[in-house]
Write an enzyme that holds these catalytic residues in place. Structure first.
Site, short mmCIF file in Angstrom:
data_model
loop_
_atom_site.label_atom_id
_atom_site.label_comp_id
_atom_site.label_asym_id
_atom_site.label_seq_id
_atom_site.Cartn_x
_atom_site.Cartn_y
_atom_site.Cartn_z
N ASP A 30 35.32 -6.80 -3.09
CA ASP A 30 35.67 -6.38 -4.44
C ASP A 30 34.66 -6.99 -5.42
O ASP A 30 34.73 -8.17 -5.75
CB ASP A 30 37.09 -6.85 -4.78
CG ASP A 30 37.57 -6.38 -6.15
OD1 ASP A 30 36.73 -5.97 -6.98
OD2 ASP A 30 38.79 -6.46 -6.40
N GLU A 82 13.57 -26.57 -2.83
CA GLU A 82 14.10 -26.63 -1.48
C GLU A 82 13.67 -25.40 -0.68
O GLU A 82 14.24 -25.09 0.35
CB GLU A 82 15.62 -26.81 -1.46
CG GLU A 82 16.45 -25.79 -2.16
CD GLU A 82 17.94 -26.11 -2.02
OE1 GLU A 82 18.54 -25.63 -1.06
OE2 GLU A 82 18.49 -26.83 -2.87
N CYS A 114 18.90 -29.03 -5.74
CA CYS A 114 18.58 -28.31 -6.98
C CYS A 114 18.10 -29.19 -8.13
O CYS A 114 17.86 -28.68 -9.22
CB CYS A 114 19.80 -27.51 -7.43
SG CYS A 114 20.32 -26.26 -6.25
N ARG A 203 35.08 -25.10 -1.35
CA ARG A 203 35.70 -25.70 -2.54
C ARG A 203 35.30 -27.16 -2.75
O ARG A 203 35.36 -27.68 -3.87
CB ARG A 203 37.23 -25.59 -2.45
CG ARG A 203 37.74 -24.16 -2.57
CD ARG A 203 39.26 -24.11 -2.56
NE ARG A 203 39.74 -22.74 -2.69
CZ ARG A 203 39.89 -22.11 -3.84
NH1 ARG A 203 39.61 -22.73 -4.97
NH2 ARG A 203 40.34 -20.87 -3.87
N HIS A 238 23.15 -27.70 -14.80
CA HIS A 238 22.89 -26.93 -13.58
C HIS A 238 23.97 -25.85 -13.45
O HIS A 238 25.11 -26.05 -13.85
CB HIS A 238 22.87 -27.83 -12.35
CG HIS A 238 22.59 -27.05 -11.10
ND1 HIS A 238 21.46 -26.28 -10.96
CD2 HIS A 238 23.32 -26.89 -9.96
CE1 HIS A 238 21.49 -25.69 -9.77
NE2 HIS A 238 22.61 -26.03 -9.16
N SER A 300 22.68 -31.08 -4.83
CA SER A 300 23.65 -31.40 -3.78
C SER A 300 23.16 -32.57 -2.95
O SER A 300 21.97 -32.77 -2.76
CB SER A 300 23.87 -30.17 -2.90
OG SER A 300 24.52 -29.16 -3.61
#
Length: 349
Positions: A30, A82, A114, A203, A238, A300
């Site tokens: 969707d 990266e 990042c 998550r 970010h 990260s």
């Protein structure tokens, strides 16, 4: 340590785009729900002849054009990414050679997910501020990849921006008032050697990773400077997706007028190491003298770099010397999912 500032900046984006509807359609998803959830409508796609090096070179050349300096006076070139084209062969050397900087300089390719681009800016600030060199250049650029069908495929994009740091006040486009970093060992996103695509914690990439570091990085910067969100005209964070960016901005008390120019993800996707540099370049394109900018990156693994920046009156002299980030966003050509797979090398035999 001497005061340092930005004396030149430039950005670059591929012209190709793919809409969220085309990706969702290929996987029976969707599209409207995905767009609402991520606040991403489309993303940039590098062409078959584009990579991190070409984006970095174009950004660096535009930064040099705005700076109006002799490239031979640059003592360091750092490229944060990266997605460096080579595992062994520096992108920074390619950029320096293409821009006429070499051979009397130091260079390195940087990695910190990042935030490698903003880490490069901090390194340049230290080298120039300590008077080890007159100018230094930092580039943040990426051609990010997401596995076919993964949530990252809707956001992993390409683009970058370059900044030349100097110490001559009369050359400042914007002055650094301070910087602050917040770093931990948080495994929210990773890719091992020989793996084509990164893995992520779903998550888990939110509260304990992105939000913890961005919010603490921001609070640490404000405490250091004795400021609040009301002291700034613009901000950029970010933006792995638009939703995270908007949530962070609002939690810190920033308004739409403050965060609107830094938010590019809905029209561009997540350019990884290029995300905050591109957002900052777009803010500079729209800023005027004495505007104050609040910047927080995120990488990260995990960490955030924060900056407090004040724009000078020289900004009006240099903006139109090169194409603006907004104009680059407007120059686009859409491709379908099949062409996207071809350009990104995702069809494997």
């Amino acid at each position: 340590m001497k005061e340092v500032g930005i004396v030149g900046y430039g950005s670059d984006l591929p012209k190709y785009r793919i809409k969220a509807e085309d990706i969702a359609g290929a996987w029976g998803k969707d599209a409207q729900a995905i767009k609402r959830g991520l606040v991403v409508n489309e993303k940039s796609v590098p062409g078959p002849d584009e990579d991190t090096a070409t984006i970095a070179v174009q950004s660096a050349r535009r930064a040099l054009s705005r700076a109006g300096i002799n490239p031979k006076d640059i003592g360091a070139v750092y490229v944060g990414s990266e997605s460096h084209p080579y595992a062994v062969k520096p992108t920074s050397g390619i950029v320096a050679e293409a821009c006429g900087v070499s051979p009397d300089f130091t260079a390195a390719d940087l990695e910190f997910a990042c935030k490698a681009g903003t880490a490069g800016i901090q390194m340049c600030m230290g080298l120039v501020g300590s008077e080890m060199m007159e100018y230094a250049m930092a580039v943040g650029a990426d051609t990010a990849q997401g596995a076919p069908g993964d949530a990252l495929e809707y956001t992993a994009a390409a683009g970058g921006a370059a900044f030349i740091i100097g110490a001559k006040k009369e050359e400042f486009i914007a002055k650094f008032n301070g910087t602050y970093s917040y770093t931990t060992d948080t495994p929210d996103f990773w890719r091992r050697e020989h793996e084509h695509y990164p893995k992520h914690g779903g998550r888990f990439t939110g509260e304990p990773a992105y939000f913890k570091h961005v919010l603490n990085g921001a609070k640490g910067m404000m405490e250091k400077m004795g400021t609040t969100s009301k002291d700034y005209d613009y901000c950029v964070f970010h933006q792995p997706n638009g939703k995270f960016y908007l949530t962070a901005a609002k939690k810190l008390g920033f308004t739409e007028e403050q965060y609107k120019y830094g938010l590019l993800t809905p029209y561009l996707g997540n350019t990884y190491s290029g995300a905050v540099p591109l957002g900052l370049s777009n803010i500079l394109d729209h800023a005027k003298a004495d505007d104050r900018i609040f910047v927080v990156s995120y990488g990260s693994g995990a960490g955030s770099d924060a900056f407090d920046i004040t724009v000078t009156d020289r900004i009006s002299e240099v903006v139109d010397k090169e194409i603006t980030t907004e104009k680059l966003l407007e120059q686009k050509k859409y491709v379908d999912y099949a062409v996207y797979l071809k350009y990104r090398g995702k069809i494997r035999m």
